[in-house]
Design a protein around this motif. Structure first.
Motif, PDB file in Angstrom:
ATOM      1  N   ASP A   1      10.556  15.781   9.488  1.00  0.00           N
ATOM      2  CA  ASP A   1      11.857  14.472   9.983  1.00  0.00           C
ATOM      3  C   ASP A   1      11.348  13.482   9.795  1.00  0.00           C
ATOM      4  OD1 ASP A   1      13.556  16.288   9.589  1.00  0.00           O
ATOM      5  OD2 ASP A   1      14.031  16.255  11.557  1.00  0.00           O
ATOM      6  N   ALA A   2       9.624  13.279  10.326  1.00  0.00           N
ATOM      7  CA  ALA A   2       9.290  11.645  10.609  1.00  0.00           C
ATOM      8  C   ALA A   2       8.701  11.129   9.422  1.00  0.00           C
ATOM      9  CB  ALA A   2       8.283  12.216  11.682  1.00  0.00           C
ATOM     10  N   VAL A   3       8.456  12.346   7.771  1.00  0.00           N
ATOM     11  CA  VAL A   3       7.574  12.304   7.047  1.00  0.00           C
ATOM     12  C   VAL A   3       8.526  11.137   5.793  1.00  0.00           C
ATOM     13  CG1 VAL A   3       5.796  12.660   5.669  1.00  0.00           C
ATOM     14  CG2 VAL A   3       5.599  13.801   7.536  1.00  0.00           C
ATOM     15  N   THR A   4       8.364  10.086   5.203  1.00  0.00           N
ATOM     16  CA  THR A   4       8.687   9.424   3.970  1.00  0.00           C
ATOM     17  C   THR A   4       7.364   9.561   3.005  1.00  0.00           C
ATOM     18  OG1 THR A   4      10.404   8.179   5.559  1.00  0.00           O
ATOM     19  CG2 THR A   4      10.488   8.065   3.219  1.00  0.00           C
ATOM     20  N   VAL A   5       8.067   9.457   1.302  1.00  0.00           N
ATOM     21  CA  VAL A   5       7.104   9.662   0.516  1.00  0.00           C
ATOM     22  C   VAL A   5       7.442   8.449   0.147  1.00  0.00           C
ATOM     23  CG1 VAL A   5       6.434  10.244  -1.394  1.00  0.00           C
ATOM     24  CG2 VAL A   5       7.274  11.916  -0.027  1.00  0.00           C
ATOM     25  N   VAL A   6       6.733   7.280   0.208  1.00  0.00           N
ATOM     26  CA  VAL A   6       5.619   6.355  -0.374  1.00  0.00           C
ATOM     27  C   VAL A   6       5.865   5.965  -1.630  1.00  0.00           C
ATOM     28  CG1 VAL A   6       5.363   4.166   0.204  1.00  0.00           C
ATOM     29  CG2 VAL A   6       5.613   5.236   2.360  1.00  0.00           C
ATOM     30  N   ASP A   7       5.034   6.912  -2.442  1.00  0.00           N
ATOM     31  CA  ASP A   7       4.190   6.673  -3.414  1.00  0.00           C
ATOM     32  C   ASP A   7       3.907   7.901  -3.808  1.00  0.00           C
ATOM     33  OD1 ASP A   7       4.237   4.296  -4.001  1.00  0.00           O
ATOM     34  OD2 ASP A   7       2.647   3.825  -3.269  1.00  0.00           O
ATOM     35  N   ASP A   8       4.315   8.817  -5.400  1.00  0.00           N
ATOM     36  CA  ASP A   8       3.684   9.764  -6.265  1.00  0.00           C
ATOM     37  C   ASP A   8       2.751   9.724  -6.614  1.00  0.00           C
ATOM     38  OD1 ASP A   8       6.469  10.760  -5.017  1.00  0.00           O
ATOM     39  OD2 ASP A   8       7.620  10.264  -6.197  1.00  0.00           O
TER      40      ASP A   8
ATOM     41  N   PRO B   1      -1.081   8.112  -6.640  1.00  0.00           N
ATOM     42  CA  PRO B   1      -1.520   9.193  -5.879  1.00  0.00           C
ATOM     43  C   PRO B   1      -0.130   9.394  -5.148  1.00  0.00           C
ATOM     44  CG  PRO B   1      -2.398   7.622  -5.877  1.00  0.00           C
ATOM     45  CD  PRO B   1      -1.687   7.144  -6.850  1.00  0.00           C
ATOM     46  N   THR B   2      -0.533  10.149  -4.294  1.00  0.00           N
ATOM     47  CA  THR B   2       0.088  10.393  -3.429  1.00  0.00           C
ATOM     48  C   THR B   2      -0.022   9.215  -1.867  1.00  0.00           C
ATOM     49  OG1 THR B   2       0.471  12.884  -3.718  1.00  0.00           O
ATOM     50  CG2 THR B   2       1.548  12.098  -1.378  1.00  0.00           C
ATOM     51  N   ARG B   3       1.211   9.117  -1.529  1.00  0.00           N
ATOM     52  CA  ARG B   3       1.378   7.928   0.034  1.00  0.00           C
ATOM     53  C   ARG B   3       2.697   8.195   0.444  1.00  0.00           C
ATOM     54  NH1 ARG B   3       1.651   2.651   0.782  1.00  0.00           N
ATOM     55  NH2 ARG B   3       0.051   1.376   2.553  1.00  0.00           N
ATOM     56  N   LEU B   4       1.928   8.776   2.137  1.00  0.00           N
ATOM     57  CA  LEU B   4       3.104   9.529   2.897  1.00  0.00           C
ATOM     58  C   LEU B   4       3.154   8.062   4.166  1.00  0.00           C
ATOM     59  CD1 LEU B   4       2.538  12.873   3.600  1.00  0.00           C
ATOM     60  CD2 LEU B   4       4.179  12.075   1.527  1.00  0.00           C
ATOM     61  N   ARG B   5       4.428   7.931   4.464  1.00  0.00           N
ATOM     62  CA  ARG B   5       5.179   7.206   5.739  1.00  0.00           C
ATOM     63  C   ARG B   5       4.912   8.092   6.463  1.00  0.00           C
ATOM     64  NH1 ARG B   5       9.192   2.811   6.726  1.00  0.00           N
ATOM     65  NH2 ARG B   5      10.075   4.517   6.890  1.00  0.00           N
ATOM     66  N   ILE B   6       4.345   7.677   8.047  1.00  0.00           N
ATOM     67  CA  ILE B   6       5.133   8.694   9.053  1.00  0.00           C
ATOM     68  C   ILE B   6       5.646   7.584  10.306  1.00  0.00           C
ATOM     69  CG2 ILE B   6       3.563  10.524  11.238  1.00  0.00           C
ATOM     70  CD1 ILE B   6       1.850  11.286   8.993  1.00  0.00           C
ATOM     71  N   ASP B   7       6.497   8.516  10.366  1.00  0.00           N
ATOM     72  CA  ASP B   7       7.402   7.236  11.038  1.00  0.00           C
ATOM     73  C   ASP B   7       7.040   7.615  12.478  1.00  0.00           C
ATOM     74  OD1 ASP B   7       8.334   5.631   9.824  1.00  0.00           O
ATOM     75  OD2 ASP B   7       9.860   6.995   9.429  1.00  0.00           O
ATOM     76  N   VAL B   8       6.324   6.947  13.405  1.00  0.00           N
ATOM     77  CA  VAL B   8       5.947   7.153  15.252  1.00  0.00           C
ATOM     78  C   VAL B   8       6.977   6.678  16.155  1.00  0.00           C
ATOM     79  CG1 VAL B   8       3.690   7.166  17.165  1.00  0.00           C
ATOM     80  CG2 VAL B   8       3.413   7.913  14.389  1.00  0.00           C
ATOM     81  N   GLU B   9       7.891   7.512  16.894  1.00  0.00           N
ATOM     82  CA  GLU B   9       8.094   7.070  17.647  1.00  0.00           C
ATOM     83  C   GLU B   9       8.274   6.931  19.338  1.00  0.00           C
ATOM     84  OE1 GLU B   9      12.701   7.148  17.206  1.00  0.00           O
ATOM     85  OE2 GLU B   9      12.642   6.710  15.171  1.00  0.00           O
ATOM     86  N   CYS B  10       8.302   5.701  20.363  1.00  0.00           N
ATOM     87  CA  CYS B  10       8.568   6.149  21.611  1.00  0.00           C
ATOM     88  C   CYS B  10       8.709   5.291  22.901  1.00  0.00           C
ATOM     89  CB  CYS B  10       6.027   6.173  22.301  1.00  0.00           C
ATOM     90  SG  CYS B  10       6.039   6.684  23.920  1.00  0.00           S
ATOM     91  N   ASN B  11      10.107   6.014  22.579  1.00  0.00           N
ATOM     92  CA  ASN B  11      11.262   5.136  23.660  1.00  0.00           C
ATOM     93  C   ASN B  11      11.757   3.880  23.035  1.00  0.00           C
ATOM     94  OD1 ASN B  11      10.359   6.484  25.914  1.00  0.00           O
ATOM     95  ND2 ASN B  11       9.063   4.782  26.838  1.00  0.00           N
ATOM     96  N   VAL B  12      11.949   2.908  23.080  1.00  0.00           N
ATOM     97  CA  VAL B  12      12.057   1.775  21.662  1.00  0.00           C
ATOM     98  C   VAL B  12      10.874   1.632  20.863  1.00  0.00           C
ATOM     99  CG1 VAL B  12      13.991   1.544  23.740  1.00  0.00           C
ATOM    100  CG2 VAL B  12      12.226  -0.091  23.552  1.00  0.00           C
ATOM    101  N   ASP B  13      10.121   1.956  20.932  1.00  0.00           N
ATOM    102  CA  ASP B  13       9.520   1.217  19.781  1.00  0.00           C
ATOM    103  C   ASP B  13       9.046   2.609  19.102  1.00  0.00           C
ATOM    104  OD1 ASP B  13       9.348  -1.311  21.065  1.00  0.00           O
ATOM    105  OD2 ASP B  13       7.307  -0.124  22.204  1.00  0.00           O
ATOM    106  N   ARG B  14       8.110   1.608  17.269  1.00  0.00           N
ATOM    107  CA  ARG B  14       8.269   2.408  16.828  1.00  0.00           C
ATOM    108  C   ARG B  14       7.310   2.067  15.679  1.00  0.00           C
ATOM    109  NH1 ARG B  14      12.696   1.351  12.355  1.00  0.00           N
ATOM    110  NH2 ARG B  14      12.340   3.790  11.809  1.00  0.00           N
TER     111      ARG B  14
END
Length: 305
Positions: free
Chosen positions: A265-272, A274-287
């Motif tokens: 749920d924290a991962v998004t494909v940015v490019d195919d 080559p493959t590039r992923l975005r991982i969303d890291v959250e801590c309280n209200v900060d991302r």
């Protein structure tokens, strides 16, 4: 990514046909034990030299011819002879390989033990909120979902006994060891033989995959080393560690299966390509957005509003 060594390159070190043949004798094992124990007493296991007469007495062999025969079987591979001309006293000392073997013997690495667990962990799985289970069996701590292992690491029986076979403590030990092992793989170092490791990003789904976004490592000597969820690859990144530290949280205190961004749920494909992923890291209200390329390297981070 690290270059593959050729088969010719990998064979540049001589390998005996059967390196353990010389160890198939109790007298030879006693020789290694004697050198190791003397080194333990002096605090210099790798450097401690034991004169011939002292070593023979420690092993308890009166027949010189018999003792010399066993020394020759070990000499060069598991121990080395030292001459006074090399500095210090003459005698025998352990090689690195001899130390490794003696250490394994000393800690009873093959010691049998009772199974500890299984027990349910207070955390649900990504897929269906069903509990993860943990067990210590055959010297390995394993965390699974519906019988499929997600995390596994060896914990020596001596370490388990020292912690009185308490599974909660063994989970903490296994998590720390597992992190260190994965960090080596991500740095391109095999945790077993220290040869080069190639890392690869893997994206896919199917009934045999618990996670869709994973990475794997392959050693040029040992072969496939396994891997984990791609979120693990950012656990020790300074930007991620700082985000949690700002909120008074030390990520090193969390067992890996409890980390919230180790989930699809924290991962998004940015490019195919080559493959590039975005991982969303959250801590309280900060991302924080962490970007990972196809070689499982963090290439960028971005604080999100």
């Amino acid at each position: 990514m690290p270059a593959q060594h050729s088969q010719h390159d990998r064979s540049r070190f001589d390998r005996p046909e059967d390196p353990f043949k010389a160890l198939g004798n109790e007298t030879r094992l006693e020789i290694l034990r004697a050198l190791y124990e003397r080194g333990q007493e002096t605090g210099a296991v790798h450097e401690e030299t034991l004169p011939y007469a002292e070593l023979r007495e420690a092993v308890g062999i009166e027949d010189k011819g018999n003792f010399n025969y066993h020394l020759r079987q070990l000499d060069g591979a598991f121990l080395e002879s030292v001459d006074e001309a090399d500095g210090g006293r003459s005698g025998y000392r352990l090689t690195f390989a001899g130390f490794e073997i003696a250490k394994v013997i000393d800690i009873d690495a093959w010691r049998s033990h009772d199974v500890c667990g299984p027990t349910k962990l207070p955390i649900g799985s990504d897929a269906d909120d069903s509990p993860l289970t943990a067990v210590y069996e055959d010297s390995v701590v394993t965390v699974s979902h519906d019988g499929d292992p997600l995390y596994a690491h060896a914990v020596r029986p001596a370490g388990a006994a020292d912690r009185e076979m308490e599974l909660e403590e063994l989970l903490s030990v296994a998590s720390t060891l597992w992190r260190h092992t994965v960090e080596r793989i991500l740095e391109g170092i095999c945790p077993y033989c220290h040869a080069t490791v190639e890392r690869s990003l893997e994206v896919g789904d199917g009934p045999d995959r618990y996670w869709q976004y994973t990475f794997g490592g392959t050693c040029t000597e040992c072969g496939p080393l396994g891997g984990s969820h791609v979120g693990v690859a950012v656990l020790s990144h300074p930007a991620v560690v700082s985000l949690f530290w700002e909120h008074g949280i030390d990520l090193a205190d969390w067992q890996v299966w409890n980390v919230p961004f180790v989930t699809d749920d924290a991962v998004t494909v940015v490019d195919d390509e080559p493959t590039r992923l975005r991982i969303d890291v959250e801590c309280n209200v900060d991302r924080l957005a962490v970007f990972v390329d196809d070689s499982v390297r963090v290439v960028d981070t971005e604080r999100l509003e």
